[in-house]
Design a protein around this motif. Structure first.
Motif, short mmCIF file in Angstrom:
data_model
loop_
_atom_site.label_atom_id
_atom_site.label_comp_id
_atom_site.label_asym_id
_atom_site.label_seq_id
_atom_site.Cartn_x
_atom_site.Cartn_y
_atom_site.Cartn_z
N TYR A 1 6.89 56.83 -30.73
CA TYR A 1 6.98 55.28 -31.18
C TYR A 1 7.09 54.39 -29.90
O TYR A 1 6.15 53.27 -29.95
CB TYR A 1 7.97 55.34 -32.11
CG TYR A 1 8.01 54.06 -32.79
CD1 TYR A 1 7.12 53.65 -33.79
CD2 TYR A 1 8.87 52.96 -32.51
CE1 TYR A 1 7.01 52.35 -34.47
CE2 TYR A 1 8.97 51.68 -32.98
CZ TYR A 1 7.95 51.44 -33.97
OH TYR A 1 8.07 50.12 -34.42
N GLN B 1 11.22 46.73 -38.32
CA GLN B 1 11.61 47.51 -37.50
C GLN B 1 12.68 47.14 -36.77
O GLN B 1 13.75 47.76 -36.49
CB GLN B 1 10.34 48.39 -36.74
CG GLN B 1 10.91 49.82 -36.22
CD GLN B 1 11.33 49.43 -34.74
OE1 GLN B 1 11.21 48.68 -34.14
NE2 GLN B 1 11.93 50.55 -34.10
N TYR C 1 12.22 56.31 -40.30
CA TYR C 1 11.08 55.43 -40.66
C TYR C 1 11.35 55.05 -42.08
O TYR C 1 10.27 54.82 -42.79
CB TYR C 1 9.57 55.98 -40.37
CG TYR C 1 9.71 56.50 -38.96
CD1 TYR C 1 9.12 55.38 -38.04
CD2 TYR C 1 9.87 57.94 -38.43
CE1 TYR C 1 8.95 55.85 -36.76
CE2 TYR C 1 9.50 57.88 -37.11
CZ TYR C 1 9.07 57.04 -36.21
OH TYR C 1 8.79 57.15 -35.02
N TRP D 1 12.42 52.39 -43.32
CA TRP D 1 11.85 50.94 -43.41
C TRP D 1 10.31 51.04 -44.02
O TRP D 1 9.67 50.11 -44.35
CB TRP D 1 12.21 50.16 -42.29
CG TRP D 1 11.43 50.72 -41.14
CD1 TRP D 1 11.81 51.60 -40.30
CD2 TRP D 1 10.10 50.26 -40.60
NE1 TRP D 1 10.95 52.04 -39.36
CE2 TRP D 1 10.05 50.81 -39.10
CE3 TRP D 1 9.04 49.25 -41.01
CZ2 TRP D 1 8.59 50.54 -38.68
CZ3 TRP D 1 7.99 49.11 -40.35
CH2 TRP D 1 7.85 49.96 -38.93
N SER E 1 17.70 54.03 -40.30
CA SER E 1 16.31 53.73 -40.76
C SER E 1 15.14 53.72 -39.77
O SER E 1 13.99 54.09 -40.15
CB SER E 1 16.51 52.46 -41.29
OG SER E 1 15.33 51.92 -42.15
N LYS E 2 15.58 53.41 -38.51
CA LYS E 2 14.64 53.64 -37.41
C LYS E 2 14.25 54.98 -37.10
O LYS E 2 13.00 55.14 -36.99
CB LYS E 2 15.04 52.75 -36.15
CG LYS E 2 15.11 51.36 -36.18
CD LYS E 2 15.81 50.90 -35.03
CE LYS E 2 15.86 49.23 -35.03
NZ LYS E 2 16.43 48.61 -33.60
N ASN F 1 24.34 49.46 -32.42
CA ASN F 1 23.61 51.25 -32.01
C ASN F 1 24.64 52.05 -31.60
O ASN F 1 24.47 53.22 -32.11
CB ASN F 1 22.54 50.84 -31.00
CG ASN F 1 21.15 50.34 -31.54
OD1 ASN F 1 21.09 50.25 -32.96
ND2 ASN F 1 20.38 49.65 -30.92
#
Length: 342
Positions: A329, A170, A181, A183, A177-178, A23
């Motif tokens: 989220y 996720q 969204y 994914w 991608s997180k 990250n």
């Protein structure tokens, strides 16, 4: 893949266990891309007020921008394929980028360029970013021991990735991608073709199952009981256990919300600056500082350009919505896990 460390266990999904500092690498790359965009814009604005063209003001930054995008795509494919030895190419690139930017920064210092010039500040930021990315790369070598070590560390994929029934990926996708969204596209395409059911959705990852969260909450509650064995138990111990078990994601959600609210101030400020500059009817910058044959503009002169403010407004709104959705989220997901645990 130069001695792939992929496990013999069959992986049903196109993803893999994240390398150390995953990250942090993505966050630093996003910041790097933004600073490089600012450097390109600063070079174009500075070149626009010069009598002759100076491609060196923005062309290297443009090439560095393309290289940064290439590096993150390259890293993503190496990570999904689990070929850590191929990261040696990124190690060389970050090292060269850090050295060359440091030389440029030192040259600026030798020629009297200081913090009042935006180009000096951007170069200093790039030195820091390249140095941090180099440190992340060195940390991957240290933890995974994939090169310069006789016995590399073998890493097996998570149990969730070995289960074809788990489609909620996720926790295992990259940060981009997180945030977007991406994914979820598989679910969206499936739902567009036909109504989805529980079989289509699949099983939850182990970390999100009720039993896993119950164990986490129970361990936190038992820890509270052991700390306060002499005093009667009450609602305070339950609240402390909840905070201990689920406080970190709630703190992350609050941080995202605070960042989104702070970015909300950028919109009115940028619009105010654009209206002010358009109202003056003259958006031409006249920098006063000229060193080494080219103009150096200050941050104030850079932000007085209406086009620059428009681009900053776009990025501010984009980041604001991204942080806001991330806050929602994380809060909703934590609430579901907490209710399942109770």
């Amino acid at each position: 893949g130069w001695g792939s460390q992929s496990s013999k266990v069959h992986i049903h999904h196109s993803t893999w266990l994240h390398f150390p500092g995953h990250n942090l690498r993505w966050i630093l790359t996003f910041i790097l891309l933004f600073v490089l965009v600012c450097e390109i814009a600063e070079g174009i604005v500075s070149d626009g007020v010069s009598e002759s063209r100076h491609l060196h003001l923005y062309m290297p930054a443009g090439m560095a921008f393309l290289a940064a995008i290439t590096s993150v795509v390259y890293y993503h494919n190496i990570e999904t394929s689990n070929f850590p030895k191929l990261l040696i190419a990124l190690l060389f690139y970050w090292t060269l980028a850090f050295i060359t930017k440091t030389i440029k920064f030192v040259k600026f210092c030798d020629n009297g360029v200081g913090f009042s010039q935006l180009r000096f500040c951007l170069t200093g930021l790039l030195v820091v970013l390249y140095g941090m990315l180099l440190a992340v790369e060195i940390n991957v070598i240290r933890v995974r021991r994939y090169v310069f070590f006789k016995t590399p560390k073998e890493v097996k994929p998570p149990e969730d990735l070995q289960d074809l029934g788990v489609r909620f990926l996720q926790p295992f996708v990259n940060l981009l991608s997180k945030g977007t969204y991406w994914w979820m596209n598989t679910f969206i395409k499936t739902a567009h073709k036909k109504p989805i059911d529980l079989k289509t959705i699949g099983k939850l990852p182990i970390a999100m199952r009720a039993l896993t969260n119950y164990i986490r909450l129970n361990e936190a509650f038992e820890a509270q009981k052991s700390k306060r064995s002499s005093s009667p138990q009450g609602s305070r111990s339950i609240w402390r256990a909840l905070c201990c078990a689920f406080g970190r994601p709630l703190l992350l959600s609050s941080t995202f919300r605070i960042l989104a609210d702070l970015l909300g101030f950028a919109g009115p400020l940028c619009i105010s600056g654009i209206v002010h500059n358009v109202g003056k009817g003259n958006n031409t910058i006249r920098p006063q500082t000229k060193i080494l044959g080219v103009f150096f503009i200050s941050s104030q002169e850079f932000l007085s350009n209406a086009y620059v403010l428009a681009v900053l407004l776009f990025f501010a709104l984009l980041l604001q919505r991204t942080f806001l959705q991330a806050s929602y989220y994380v809060a909703i997901e934590t609430g579901i896990n907490l209710r399942g645990a109770i």
